[in-house]
Motif scaffolding. Sequence first.
Motif, PDB file in Angstrom:
ATOM      1  N   ILE A  30       0.846  -1.203   0.000  1.00  0.00           N
ATOM      2  CA  ILE A  30       0.000   0.000   0.000  1.00  0.00           C
ATOM      3  C   ILE A  30       0.878   1.248   0.000  1.00  0.00           C
ATOM      4  CG2 ILE A  30      -1.732   1.323   1.274  1.00  0.00           C
ATOM      5  CD1 ILE A  30      -2.767  -1.345   2.383  1.00  0.00           C
ATOM      6  N   ARG A  31       0.614   2.158  -0.940  1.00  0.00           N
ATOM      7  CA  ARG A  31       1.475   3.328  -1.105  1.00  0.00           C
ATOM      8  C   ARG A  31       0.724   4.407  -1.873  1.00  0.00           C
ATOM      9  NH1 ARG A  31       6.677   3.971  -4.389  1.00  0.00           N
ATOM     10  NH2 ARG A  31       7.929   5.371  -3.118  1.00  0.00           N
ATOM     11  N   PRO A  32       0.927   5.702  -1.558  1.00  0.00           N
ATOM     12  CA  PRO A  32       0.248   6.767  -2.299  1.00  0.00           C
ATOM     13  C   PRO A  32       0.609   6.741  -3.784  1.00  0.00           C
ATOM     14  CG  PRO A  32       1.172   7.634  -0.272  1.00  0.00           C
ATOM     15  CD  PRO A  32       1.716   6.245  -0.438  1.00  0.00           C
ATOM     16  N   VAL A  33      -0.385   6.939  -4.638  1.00  0.00           N
ATOM     17  CA  VAL A  33      -0.176   6.853  -6.075  1.00  0.00           C
ATOM     18  C   VAL A  33       0.809   7.903  -6.565  1.00  0.00           C
ATOM     19  CG1 VAL A  33      -2.185   8.304  -6.614  1.00  0.00           C
ATOM     20  CG2 VAL A  33      -1.348   6.647  -8.299  1.00  0.00           C
ATOM     21  N   TYR A  34       0.799   9.093  -5.945  1.00  0.00           N
ATOM     22  CA  TYR A  34       1.730  10.114  -6.442  1.00  0.00           C
ATOM     23  C   TYR A  34       3.173   9.758  -6.142  1.00  0.00           C
ATOM     24  CZ  TYR A  34      -0.089  11.806  -1.889  1.00  0.00           C
ATOM     25  OH  TYR A  34      -0.563  11.898  -0.590  1.00  0.00           O
ATOM     26  N   ASP A  35       3.424   8.993  -5.099  1.00  0.00           N
ATOM     27  CA  ASP A  35       4.790   8.515  -4.836  1.00  0.00           C
ATOM     28  C   ASP A  35       5.185   7.429  -5.833  1.00  0.00           C
ATOM     29  OD1 ASP A  35       4.962  10.263  -2.742  1.00  0.00           O
ATOM     30  OD2 ASP A  35       4.733   8.752  -1.165  1.00  0.00           O
ATOM     31  N   VAL A  36       4.239   6.562  -6.159  1.00  0.00           N
ATOM     32  CA  VAL A  36       4.500   5.502  -7.136  1.00  0.00           C
ATOM     33  C   VAL A  36       4.850   6.102  -8.493  1.00  0.00           C
ATOM     34  CG1 VAL A  36       3.470   3.553  -8.397  1.00  0.00           C
ATOM     35  CG2 VAL A  36       3.017   3.844  -5.943  1.00  0.00           C
ATOM     36  N   VAL A  37       4.073   7.094  -8.937  1.00  0.00           N
ATOM     37  CA  VAL A  37       4.297   7.724 -10.241  1.00  0.00           C
ATOM     38  C   VAL A  37       5.594   8.519 -10.235  1.00  0.00           C
ATOM     39  CG1 VAL A  37       3.366   9.357 -11.925  1.00  0.00           C
ATOM     40  CG2 VAL A  37       1.825   7.771 -10.738  1.00  0.00           C
ATOM     41  N   ARG A  38       5.849   9.248  -9.164  1.00  0.00           N
ATOM     42  CA  ARG A  38       7.104  10.015  -9.040  1.00  0.00           C
ATOM     43  C   ARG A  38       8.310   9.116  -9.231  1.00  0.00           C
ATOM     44  NH1 ARG A  38       7.999  11.231  -3.145  1.00  0.00           N
ATOM     45  NH2 ARG A  38       8.556   9.022  -3.292  1.00  0.00           N
ATOM     46  N   ASP A  39       8.350   8.005  -8.503  1.00  0.00           N
ATOM     47  CA  ASP A  39       9.521   7.132  -8.548  1.00  0.00           C
ATOM     48  C   ASP A  39       9.684   6.479  -9.916  1.00  0.00           C
ATOM     49  OD1 ASP A  39       9.880   7.846  -5.931  1.00  0.00           O
ATOM     50  OD2 ASP A  39       9.279   5.916  -5.078  1.00  0.00           O
ATOM     51  N   TYR A  40       8.567   6.163 -10.556  1.00  0.00           N
ATOM     52  CA  TYR A  40       8.631   5.556 -11.887  1.00  0.00           C
ATOM     53  C   TYR A  40       9.222   6.527 -12.899  1.00  0.00           C
ATOM     54  CZ  TYR A  40       7.032   3.534 -16.314  1.00  0.00           C
ATOM     55  OH  TYR A  40       6.977   3.023 -17.588  1.00  0.00           O
ATOM     56  N   ILE A  41       8.771   7.769 -12.895  1.00  0.00           N
ATOM     57  CA  ILE A  41       9.296   8.764 -13.845  1.00  0.00           C
ATOM     58  C   ILE A  41      10.789   8.985 -13.613  1.00  0.00           C
ATOM     59  CG2 ILE A  41       9.140  11.170 -14.616  1.00  0.00           C
ATOM     60  CD1 ILE A  41       6.157  11.078 -13.814  1.00  0.00           C
ATOM     61  N   LYS A  42      11.185   9.032 -12.357  1.00  0.00           N
ATOM     62  CA  LYS A  42      12.604   9.224 -12.054  1.00  0.00           C
ATOM     63  C   LYS A  42      13.445   8.047 -12.548  1.00  0.00           C
ATOM     64  CE  LYS A  42      13.643  11.287  -8.074  1.00  0.00           C
ATOM     65  NZ  LYS A  42      13.622  11.660  -6.625  1.00  0.00           N
ATOM     66  N   ARG A  43      12.890   6.840 -12.470  1.00  0.00           N
ATOM     67  CA  ARG A  43      13.613   5.679 -12.987  1.00  0.00           C
ATOM     68  C   ARG A  43      13.708   5.709 -14.508  1.00  0.00           C
ATOM     69  NH1 ARG A  43      10.376   2.870  -9.196  1.00  0.00           N
ATOM     70  NH2 ARG A  43       9.054   2.005 -10.838  1.00  0.00           N
ATOM     71  N   GLU A  44      12.613   6.095 -15.159  1.00  0.00           N
ATOM     72  CA  GLU A  44      12.565   6.092 -16.619  1.00  0.00           C
ATOM     73  C   GLU A  44      13.345   7.260 -17.237  1.00  0.00           C
ATOM     74  OE1 GLU A  44      10.831   3.782 -18.790  1.00  0.00           O
ATOM     75  OE2 GLU A  44      11.060   2.671 -16.905  1.00  0.00           O
ATOM     76  N   LYS A  45      13.379   8.376 -16.550  1.00  0.00           N
ATOM     77  CA  LYS A  45      14.044   9.617 -16.996  1.00  0.00           C
ATOM     78  C   LYS A  45      13.326  10.274 -18.183  1.00  0.00           C
ATOM     79  CE  LYS A  45      18.651   8.486 -15.242  1.00  0.00           C
ATOM     80  NZ  LYS A  45      18.218   7.249 -14.532  1.00  0.00           N
ATOM     81  N   VAL A  46      13.051   9.521 -19.231  1.00  0.00           N
ATOM     82  CA  VAL A  46      12.242  10.021 -20.343  1.00  0.00           C
ATOM     83  C   VAL A  46      11.093   9.035 -20.550  1.00  0.00           C
ATOM     84  CG1 VAL A  46      12.152  10.605 -22.792  1.00  0.00           C
ATOM     85  CG2 VAL A  46      14.212  11.127 -21.464  1.00  0.00           C
ATOM     86  N   VAL A  47       9.845   9.500 -20.365  1.00  0.00           N
ATOM     87  CA  VAL A  47       8.708   8.603 -20.553  1.00  0.00           C
ATOM     88  C   VAL A  47       8.187   8.755 -21.973  1.00  0.00           C
ATOM     89  CG1 VAL A  47       8.079   8.632 -18.110  1.00  0.00           C
ATOM     90  CG2 VAL A  47       7.045  10.298 -19.648  1.00  0.00           C
ATOM     91  N   ASN A  48       7.803   7.628 -22.528  1.00  0.00           N
ATOM     92  CA  ASN A  48       7.334   7.604 -23.914  1.00  0.00           C
ATOM     93  C   ASN A  48       6.040   6.805 -23.954  1.00  0.00           C
ATOM     94  OD1 ASN A  48       7.095   7.799 -26.673  1.00  0.00           O
ATOM     95  ND2 ASN A  48       8.659   6.262 -27.122  1.00  0.00           N
ATOM     96  N   VAL A  49       4.944   7.455 -23.623  1.00  0.00           N
ATOM     97  CA  VAL A  49       3.646   6.793 -23.550  1.00  0.00           C
ATOM     98  C   VAL A  49       3.004   6.795 -24.932  1.00  0.00           C
ATOM     99  CG1 VAL A  49       1.385   6.794 -22.446  1.00  0.00           C
ATOM    100  CG2 VAL A  49       3.384   7.584 -21.172  1.00  0.00           C
TER     101      VAL A  49
END
Length: 586
Positions: free
Chosen positions: A544-563
């Motif tokens: 269980i974790r806040p969604v904004y923390d999950v999204v923040r960490d994912y973007i930082k890992r990806e560096k450039v997102v390409n949806v």
Amino acid sequence: MEISRRDFMHIAAIFGLGAATSTFASTKSIEKIGLKDLYKFNATGNFTLMHICDLHAHIKPLYWREPSTLISAPNLVGTPGFLCGESFEKFYGLEPSSLDAYFDTYMDFDALARKFGKMGGIAHIKTLTNHIIKERGKENVLFLDSGDTWQGTGVALKTKGEAIVKAQNYLGIDTMVGHWEFTYGKERVKELIEMLDAKFISQNIVGDDPFADEYEELIFEPYTIEERGGAKIGIIGQSFPFTSTANPKEFTEGWSFGLRMDTLQEYVDELRNEKKVDCVVVLSHDGFSVDQEVARQVKGIDFILSGHTHDPSPRPITINDTVIVIAGSHGKYIGRLDIDAKDGKVNGYEYKLIPIASNIIPADPEGVKLVNELYAPFDKEFNEVLGKTKGMLYKRDTFFSTFDQLINDAIMDEMKCDVSFTPGYRWGTTVLAGEDILMDNVYEMCGITYPNVYTFELKGSKIATLLEDIADNVFNANPLYQQGGDMSRLGGVTYSIAVSNKPGKRISNLKIGGKPIDLNKTYVVSSWGGNLQKAGENLQKNKIRPVYDVVRDYIKREKVVNVSNKGNVTLVDYKCGCPTKGSMGC
């Protein structure tokens, strides 16, 4: 021969005369358009109503792209409230690539955004409203807010709504109703109302706790009577009728919501017959299509100032003598409604939906100062650059949006689930292709008071039934059964949908992980922004974790997102995302 008000309104609507005309914003290019074009208005009558709705706490200028798909039941599609893209331009007579088209549609949005700039912002709104007040006289103007104002950004979340109340007080809001406001909880709502200079009214919220003092009593005043320009104006409040089902019930436990059209009719009659008002206004958060039904069933309303569904409507619609207007969302617009009312009746009106083009309307210095002060404690966190986006990140659409897909990608990456559910909320932001993604942008997409991502198990049969239930809410032929919102966005799932099919028979070709769904199989599901976890089993509490923390960490890992801009839903019975009335195509 004396013409009745009903006949006058009907004739005016047919021939485009006085009361039914809409003075659009200029369609000139950015090189030629100026303040005079935005301010231009055929002032009339003895008082003015300024209207805003669905600000969603966006007190800074932003980009906000309108939907490229806006589908409903066949009897509703292509009608006001279900228009987008080329069908919107044709219906309202907008010039392609104009300022109007940029504000009102998704067409060429990226190019026009770089041409026309950002939208909204309270400092720019204030400059416009100051102009209107100076022109009309403060004693002749009311500023009304249809709600969804206190929630939707990081600064709102961090201050529990207080920053946005300060912004409303700065703008000079006189009266408001609510919806997402209630997700701060009953006690906090009462505290914020104490801070608010405006009146908070609602005729459709009643106590339903038999052990409370307010049992079967109105929680708020149902209406207010204001005098402007020598006229008595009765304003009835209508908060979102489905709050306790659309949002977790614990926030409003002990309060009962509903449309309550019977009591609405009673208050209209009371204002007209006992209070002898000259004009009856319903300040509403029902939604544009629902308010059209209200106008068909409740008699004696002069104007409905609608909200909730985020529709820009440059031209009013009239149903049974009731004029309905709605002013978009995110602070992109202010509706100006000049009214001629006296001796107990409305004789005429003029309306304009004014785009808050922040590159054209200058910022009020006091507003800039206020916004900076409100954001200052959070600047370090909010301004953190998490990464970049290769393509445009947008929010609004019936089935799919790139920002929602980014959220689902982040959840699936961290939670290792088979399926992820993101709710079809209509608020958020737009980040242009190639731009930095700030933490502030993530809060603008996920900043709610119940942000946790839950991971649990759910049978395939329940997933299939859930999708059908959601579809029936979104595409019900009766707008009174639509609670607002778009289809939930799913990660790991593809499906086809026939919107015009009967309830329970719309979804087909449902696949999870590229394979046909097994109704007897148990899947690992992650969801946020609702109560889906209560229907599942084996909740993984350690995840269980806040969604904004999950999204923040994912973007930082990806560096450039390409949806990818390719959606995961196949629309079976419509040939385009913005059909015209009576057509499955464009």
